[in-house]
Design a protein around this motif. Structure first.
Motif, PDB file in Angstrom:
ATOM      1  N   ARG A  66       0.833  -1.204   0.000  1.00 36.25           N
ATOM      2  CA  ARG A  66       0.000   0.000   0.000  1.00 36.25           C
ATOM      3  C   ARG A  66       0.877   1.269   0.000  1.00 36.25           C
ATOM      4  N   LYS A  67       1.931   1.243   0.794  1.00 35.69           N
ATOM      5  CA  LYS A  67       2.843   2.393   0.859  1.00 35.69           C
ATOM      6  C   LYS A  67       3.565   2.604  -0.475  1.00 35.69           C
ATOM      7  N   LEU A  68       3.970   1.489  -1.109  1.00 38.90           N
ATOM      8  CA  LEU A  68       4.637   1.587  -2.409  1.00 38.90           C
ATOM      9  C   LEU A  68       3.695   2.183  -3.460  1.00 38.90           C
ATOM     10  N   LEU A  69       2.434   1.781  -3.401  1.00 41.44           N
ATOM     11  CA  LEU A  69       1.451   2.288  -4.367  1.00 41.44           C
ATOM     12  C   LEU A  69       1.170   3.773  -4.144  1.00 41.44           C
ATOM     13  N   GLU A  70       1.161   4.194  -2.885  1.00 43.29           N
ATOM     14  CA  GLU A  70       0.961   5.622  -2.594  1.00 43.29           C
ATOM     15  C   GLU A  70       2.098   6.444  -3.199  1.00 43.29           C
ATOM     16  N   GLU A  71       3.313   5.943  -3.054  1.00 44.59           N
ATOM     17  CA  GLU A  71       4.472   6.627  -3.626  1.00 44.59           C
ATOM     18  C   GLU A  71       4.399   6.624  -5.156  1.00 44.59           C
ATOM     19  N   PHE A  72       3.977   5.494  -5.707  1.00 45.52           N
ATOM     20  CA  PHE A  72       3.895   5.314  -7.168  1.00 45.52           C
ATOM     21  C   PHE A  72       2.897   6.290  -7.800  1.00 45.52           C
ATOM     22  N   GLN A  73       1.828   6.606  -7.045  1.00 49.57           N
ATOM     23  CA  GLN A  73       0.752   7.444  -7.596  1.00 49.57           C
ATOM     24  C   GLN A  73       0.913   8.943  -7.337  1.00 49.57           C
ATOM     25  N   LYS A  74       1.972   9.351  -6.685  1.00 49.93           N
ATOM     26  CA  LYS A  74       2.129  10.765  -6.343  1.00 49.93           C
ATOM     27  C   LYS A  74       2.101  11.644  -7.594  1.00 49.93           C
ATOM     28  N   PRO A  75       1.457  12.812  -7.500  1.00 51.73           N
ATOM     29  CA  PRO A  75       1.415  13.727  -8.655  1.00 51.73           C
ATOM     30  C   PRO A  75       2.817  14.023  -9.175  1.00 51.73           C
ATOM     31  N   GLY A  76       2.987  13.900 -10.492  1.00 49.33           N
ATOM     32  CA  GLY A  76       4.286  14.147 -11.100  1.00 49.33           C
ATOM     33  C   GLY A  76       5.276  13.018 -10.904  1.00 49.33           C
ATOM     34  N   GLY A  77       4.829  11.910 -10.284  1.00 54.00           N
ATOM     35  CA  GLY A  77       5.714  10.784  -9.991  1.00 54.00           C
ATOM     36  C   GLY A  77       5.851   9.813 -11.148  1.00 54.00           C
ATOM     37  N   ILE A 520      10.426  -0.267 -18.928  1.00 56.02           N
ATOM     38  CA  ILE A 520      11.559  -0.942 -19.582  1.00 56.02           C
ATOM     39  C   ILE A 520      11.881  -0.258 -20.914  1.00 56.02           C
ATOM     40  N   GLU A 521      10.826   0.081 -21.668  1.00 53.91           N
ATOM     41  CA  GLU A 521      11.030   0.743 -22.961  1.00 53.91           C
ATOM     42  C   GLU A 521      11.658   2.124 -22.786  1.00 53.91           C
ATOM     43  N   ASP A 522      11.306   2.799 -21.698  1.00 54.51           N
ATOM     44  CA  ASP A 522      11.882   4.122 -21.410  1.00 54.51           C
ATOM     45  C   ASP A 522      13.304   4.036 -20.865  1.00 54.51           C
ATOM     46  N   LEU A 523      13.774   2.792 -20.668  1.00 50.37           N
ATOM     47  CA  LEU A 523      15.101   2.559 -20.071  1.00 50.37           C
ATOM     48  C   LEU A 523      15.212   3.187 -18.688  1.00 50.37           C
ATOM     49  N   ALA A 524      14.076   3.217 -18.006  1.00 53.62           N
ATOM     50  CA  ALA A 524      14.044   3.784 -16.653  1.00 53.62           C
ATOM     51  C   ALA A 524      14.197   2.659 -15.627  1.00 53.62           C
ATOM     52  N   ALA A 525      14.509   3.057 -14.394  1.00 52.29           N
ATOM     53  CA  ALA A 525      14.573   2.076 -13.314  1.00 52.29           C
ATOM     54  C   ALA A 525      13.182   1.472 -13.106  1.00 52.29           C
ATOM     55  N   LEU A 526      13.143   0.177 -12.872  1.00 55.96           N
ATOM     56  CA  LEU A 526      11.864  -0.494 -12.676  1.00 55.96           C
ATOM     57  C   LEU A 526      11.242  -0.034 -11.363  1.00 55.96           C
ATOM     58  N   PRO A 527      10.009   0.454 -11.394  1.00 52.56           N
ATOM     59  CA  PRO A 527       9.363   0.909 -10.149  1.00 52.56           C
ATOM     60  C   PRO A 527       9.320  -0.203  -9.093  1.00 52.56           C
ATOM     61  N   GLU A 528       9.389   0.211  -7.836  1.00 54.49           N
ATOM     62  CA  GLU A 528       9.463  -0.762  -6.733  1.00 54.49           C
ATOM     63  C   GLU A 528       8.247  -1.681  -6.666  1.00 54.49           C
ATOM     64  N   ILE A 529       7.093  -1.204  -7.132  1.00 59.17           N
ATOM     65  CA  ILE A 529       5.898  -2.067  -7.040  1.00 59.17           C
ATOM     66  C   ILE A 529       6.071  -3.349  -7.849  1.00 59.17           C
ATOM     67  N   PHE A 530       6.938  -3.331  -8.866  1.00 60.42           N
ATOM     68  CA  PHE A 530       7.154  -4.526  -9.690  1.00 60.42           C
ATOM     69  C   PHE A 530       8.266  -5.412  -9.149  1.00 60.42           C
ATOM     70  N   MET A 531       8.984  -4.934  -8.139  1.00 62.56           N
ATOM     71  CA  MET A 531      10.004  -5.768  -7.486  1.00 62.56           C
ATOM     72  C   MET A 531       9.535  -6.222  -6.108  1.00 62.56           C
ATOM     73  N   ASP A 532       8.326  -5.834  -5.776  1.00 63.39           N
ATOM     74  CA  ASP A 532       7.707  -6.149  -4.490  1.00 63.39           C
ATOM     75  C   ASP A 532       7.294  -7.624  -4.451  1.00 63.39           C
ATOM     76  N   THR A 533       7.386  -8.247  -3.291  1.00 61.77           N
ATOM     77  CA  THR A 533       6.972  -9.644  -3.128  1.00 61.77           C
ATOM     78  C   THR A 533       5.511  -9.843  -3.541  1.00 61.77           C
ATOM     79  N   SER A 534       4.681  -8.868  -3.223  1.00 61.31           N
ATOM     80  CA  SER A 534       3.256  -8.988  -3.552  1.00 61.31           C
ATOM     81  C   SER A 534       3.029  -9.184  -5.048  1.00 61.31           C
TER      82      SER A 534
END
Length: 618
Positions: A66-77, A520-534
């Motif tokens: 839930r905390k990771l998703l809150e960070e992921f959704q921040k305006p401009g994030g 991945i296409e943007d060659l950006a770091a993979l967001p933490e929600i996709f490396m999360d155990t969940s």
């Protein structure tokens, strides 16, 4: 075909729309008018993602996510940036998902297509083996092909909305081509001279059978029958190398063997003839005799992998999109390579062929001499022989590992849930949830395929049958002190609501995949929600399921998608339900027959529950 009419200017596009509407709403041309697949709102997907996790992860892990998703959704994030990337992609492409999905779900997947990807279909058993049956089947498929070629196949509808018919163009004259790192799919319907032949394989020997006369008319059933007799009589020897078993191997291994195989000019020409054929017909040797109770299960195994190298696994070209299987012991069905299409178009073809075969044969025409079908030759070098032996060993391991149970639930069909004003699919899915919970005392991630064919080039998304409401129902079902019917009703309605979301392009799974692939296409770091155990847990589908309804009394079957999981496919008929349940013997915790029995018990228990409850309480 998918790209024929889209590259036009606005004036021409408007003209095409007008012509289609004036011509008919019931032809394949209307698939060009489908809307594009939407990108769901980011906040909506995040909310439903948390809801999907609630019954399957512990509270501590859920809170972390839930905390990771809150960070992921921040305006401009990062989430907002990736979301905008997907929205831009929709403006440039016919379908923002289809190319990605084909690559990630199929062509990049390196496990063997056998068991792990390609579904099989078990058709009703023949009373007696007959090449005339095979000839009629071939004629029926050619009749279906004529409707595709002429664009006269009736458009299908879902919820009153027309569906994209593009997949029908992909199943004939197409084939998967192996690579050492990634595969490709080739469709030969759009070449200058589309193929006019099928391939027939008997005793591991492949033949080219031309199925059209020089004037473009298809061969009659009698003509096809005579040609099949020629093939049969010239391939009675069984001491041939099973070259087709190479296609069952791990994709990287097969890719290397393929490059080695086609170095030889004769081999390359033979392989191309198979790949270009409209479809393949496999005339199988009889499998070991079993009791009537076990027949359907053994037939399911035969359709999925052929029984191993000792039996019919070499009598295939598993890369071929469509292979019909006709056994000397009366078994019949098919296997299809999954990359080009989903189950419903395949089943629609089957329904047409079965009805075609019921028709009385037309007056026989005077026979025109036909040339002998061409036998395909292969030069087997020591290296190719070594590759074949390796593929045999690996196939036998797969064959021994597959645990299958195909059964008919005969107590009721979709008529009973309908009488209770419940969706038959949701009803069956809740029974499946209950069966799994009773065995394992926990809920698990459950995949059910949802069609996205309301949209142009749409494939599938995931219906997540495990929900907060299904979790409450299965835990209450065996508790005498709870209001079980109300919980069942709520769970069924929740499933129905999520199904409606999924077919409207609003489910979470493909959206999350798109966000990940955009990063991945943007060659950006993979967001933490996709490396999360969940995220790993939610994608570990212990239950991989699909409803594939057919008019024909058949059932589709496929393997599990995880080592400790089950594959469950079902065809709900009016008064009975055909089930196919698979698992792996290498997993001590799974057992296909046990789940099939638990599923039967769950269906009966839910029926009893509803019948014992006064209607006023519903």
């Amino acid at each position: 075909v998918a790209h024929r009419l889209f590259q036009v200017d606005c004036y021409l596009w408007s003209s095409i729309m007008t012509l289609c509407l004036l011509h008919t709403q019931n032809t394949l041309t209307s698939f060009h008018l489908k809307p594009t697949l939407p990108v769901p709102p980011l906040q909506q997907t995040c909310e439903y993602y948390l809801a999907a996790l609630t019954p399957i992860v512990d509270p501590e892990e859920l809170n972390h996510t839930r905390k990771l998703l809150e960070e992921f959704q921040k305006p401009g994030g990062v989430g907002e940036r990736l979301q905008k990337g997907l929205e831009q992609r929709t403006k440039k492409m016919e379908n923002w998902l289809s190319d990605w999905w084909l690559q990630t779900a199929y062509l990049d997947y390196r496990m063997p297509v056998v068991v792990h990807s390609s579904p099989g279909v078990v058709l009703p058993r023949m009373d007696i083996f007959s090449l005339r049956y095979a000839a009629k089947l071939i004629a029926g498929v050619l009749d279906f092909k004529s409707m595709i070629d002429n664009e006269t196949l009736p458009v299908e509808y879902l919820g009153g909305k027309p569906l994209c018919m593009n997949q029908y163009y992909q199943v004939l004259s197409s084939c998967r081509i192996p690579g050492t790192k990634r595969d490709t799919v080739v469709n030969y319907t759009l070449v200058k001279r589309p193929p006019t032949h099928i391939t027939v394989v008997h005793n591991f020997q492949f033949f080219v059978l031309d199925v059209y006369n020089s004037d473009g008319t298809p061969l009659t059933i009698d003509q096809i029958y005579i040609q099949l007799e020629k093939i049969w009589n010239s391939s009675l020897q069984t001491n041939k190398e099973p070259i087709g078993i190479l296609t069952s191997n791990h994709r990287n291994s097969w890719g290397k063997a393929y490059n080695n195989l086609i170095k030889d000019k004769t081999n390359k020409e033979s392989v191309r003839a198979i790949q270009k054929s409209i479809f393949t017909v496999c005339l199988d040797a009889p499998m070991p005799r079993v009791s009537d109770d076990m027949y359907r299960t053994c037939a399911g195994v035969q359709m999925l992998h052929g029984g191993g190298s000792r039996w019919n696994s070499g009598n295939r070209w598993f890369d071929k999109t469509l292979q019909f299987i006709i056994g000397e012991d009366g078994t019949c069905g098919l296997i299809y390579e999954h990359a080009p299409a989903e189950g419903p178009p395949i089943v629609s073809l089957i329904d047409h062929v079965v009805e075609y075969m019921k028709k009385s044969e037309m007056v026989r025409t005077p026979m025109v001499p036909l040339r002998m079908p061409q036998k395909l030759r292969f030069h087997i070098t020591p290296d190719i022989k070594k590759d074949i032996e390796e593929a045999k060993q690996n196939m036998n391991i797969m064959a021994h590992d597959l645990d299958m149970k195909v059964s008919v639930f005969s107590h009721f069909g979709k008529d009973f849930p309908k009488s209770q004003k419940m969706s038959p699919d949701a009803f069956i899915q809740m029974a499946l949830q209950l069966a799994y919970y009773r065995i394992y005392k926990r809920c698990c991630p459950t995949y059910e395929s949802a069609s996205l064919r309301m949209f142009r080039l749409g494939r599938t998304d995931t219906i997540r049958s495990t929900s907060i409401d299904s979790d409450k129902f299965v835990k209450a079902m065996d508790d005498p002190n709870t209001e079980k019917v109300a919980l069942l009703d709520k769970a069924v309605k929740a499933h129905r609501a999520y199904t409606d979301m999924a077919i409207r392009g609003q489910a979470i799974d493909r959206h999350l995949l798109g966000l990940k692939l955009q990063a991945i296409e943007d060659l950006a770091a993979l967001p933490e929600i996709f490396m999360d155990t969940s995220y790993a847990v939610v994608l570990h589908f212990n239950l991989s399921t699909s409803q594939v309804p057919a008019k024909t009394n058949c059932v589709m079957c496929f393997g599990p998608v995880v080592p400790d999981g089950y594959g469950v496919c079902y065809n709900p008929m009016d008064t009975h339900i055909n089930f196919a349940v698979s698992a792996f013997n290498s997993c001590q915790d799974t057992n296909a027959a046990r789940l099939a029995q638990a599923l039967e018990d769950a269906l009966l228990d839910i029926k009893t529950l509803l019948e014992q409850t006064p209607k006023a309480k519903l």
